[in-house]
Write a protein that holds these residues in place. Structure first.
Motif: not given
Length: 90
Positions: A4-5, A7-12, A15, A49
């Motif tokens: 989760i961490i 995935l979140d960092l890669s998305t940030q 972006q 989604t």
């Protein structure tokens, strides 16, 4: 939890990188470019989604993984087809 961490960092990171690229395309059309980018970003997210939900309901994790691979391959093909904008940084 680690997944989760990551995935979140890669998305940030993606972006921020994409936002910087969009802002460097045209100083005169920053607002319009940003609006189109954000619309496309959220529209693509909603389609992803929807695809993931349908893949899960039919094939569970195998379907979700296959759908993700197909979408990533489409993005890669689009990158090779479109390339980097020539006016980047001007």
């Amino acid at each position: 939890m680690l997944g989760i961490i990551v995935l979140d960092l890669s998305t940030q990171f993606s972006q921020v990188t994409n936002q910087a690229i969009i802002q460097s395309l045209s100083r005169k059309a920053n607002s319009r470019n940003n609006s189109i980018f954000m619309f496309s970003y959220f529209f693509g997210g909603s389609l992803g989604t929807l695809t993931g939900i349908n893949a899960w309901s039919m094939y569970h994790w195998t379907g979700v993984t296959a759908a993700a691979v197909v979408l990533l391959l489409l993005a890669l093909l689009n990158y090779y087809w479109q390339g980097v904008p020539a006016t980047l940084g001007e």
